[in-house]
Scaffold this active site. Sequence first.
Site, mmCIF file in Angstrom:
data_model
loop_
_atom_site.group_PDB
_atom_site.id
_atom_site.type_symbol
_atom_site.label_atom_id
_atom_site.label_comp_id
_atom_site.label_asym_id
_atom_site.label_seq_id
_atom_site.Cartn_x
_atom_site.Cartn_y
_atom_site.Cartn_z
ATOM 1 N N ASP A 107 0.808 -1.216 0.000
ATOM 2 C CA ASP A 107 0.000 0.000 0.000
ATOM 3 C C ASP A 107 0.844 1.269 0.000
ATOM 4 O OD1 ASP A 107 -2.152 -1.698 0.229
ATOM 5 O OD2 ASP A 107 -2.983 -0.757 2.023
ATOM 6 N N HIS A 158 -5.975 3.290 -3.982
ATOM 7 C CA HIS A 158 -5.913 3.508 -2.540
ATOM 8 C C HIS A 158 -6.191 4.974 -2.209
ATOM 9 C CE1 HIS A 158 -5.134 1.989 1.401
ATOM 10 N NE2 HIS A 158 -3.973 2.587 1.594
ATOM 11 N N HIS A 162 -4.994 9.406 0.880
ATOM 12 C CA HIS A 162 -5.081 8.513 2.039
ATOM 13 C C HIS A 162 -5.932 9.094 3.181
ATOM 14 C CE1 HIS A 162 -3.787 5.442 4.957
ATOM 15 N NE2 HIS A 162 -3.304 4.760 3.913
ATOM 16 N N HIS A 252 3.615 -2.432 3.012
ATOM 17 C CA HIS A 252 3.668 -1.059 2.503
ATOM 18 C C HIS A 252 4.974 -0.821 1.765
ATOM 19 C CE1 HIS A 252 0.751 -0.988 5.797
ATOM 20 N NE2 HIS A 252 0.182 0.014 5.168
#
Length: 287
Positions: A107, A158, A162, A252
Amino acid sequence: MKKDQYVSGRRTVLRGFTAVGLAALTGCAATGRASTPRSAPSSAGASAAPAAGPPAARALGPSAYRLRPIAGHAPQRAAPDKLKARHKPILRMDFEHGERAMVLTFDDGPDPRYTPHILRTLRKHDVRAMFFVCGEMAVDNKDLLREMADDGHLIGNHTWSHPQLNRMTRSRMRPEIERTCEVVHDATGEPPAWFRAPYGAWNRAVFRLGADLGMEPFAWTVDSLDWTTPGTRAVVSRVLGGAAPGVIVLNHDAGGNRAQSVAALRTYLPRLLDDGYRITVPRRRGL
């Protein structure tokens, strides 16, 4: 870690980017918020040389996604097929006949300091993974998006910056998601087919908007907690300890110092393969 602490910590990391000039996307007004970028350490083999500065967070206006081409001359893009909205995200895979298969996901990227090292490791072992990218990181790193696509990895959405979507109105939520669809489509020629809500913060509006844009909601089974930088051994232990058929692992490749994530992948990936796991990516509906 409690959810509020998780949210606060991740927000702090994601806001720690240097504002740089961005090429304006169609219909998107640019604003700059200056802060200090983090440099990459060399402990995991990731280069400590200065990387291209992370893009600035940007005010999002109405998106032109699917309404007109980004370049202004290409044929109009067709709208993606809408999907029936799910009521919960996909948390694990249901592979046939109990196959020992897992999905690795990354991510918050791409980040030119860390993502290339992850791509090299995946390529070395001929493994496919999923990358859930943030638009503000992807817009200046489209070469990495193309590299992901060329290697057979899946690129998911995504959001742009964020945010915690379940605290936003639908009108504020939509450009966060559409803008990232636009960047991925522009870089690879294909819109993303998968969506992951930041912080795992899902609600009915998030499911419906993702489905309207042709994306499946994808969560995770095992959180490596690499974002807490607990040490490479701790990340490896969590991934190997959580390994099981159908598991989806959260890692990540951006959002902070990800040298430990790079190093951990180099250790746990060959061990998973030696243990007989197939690392794969999902298909669309009817997984």
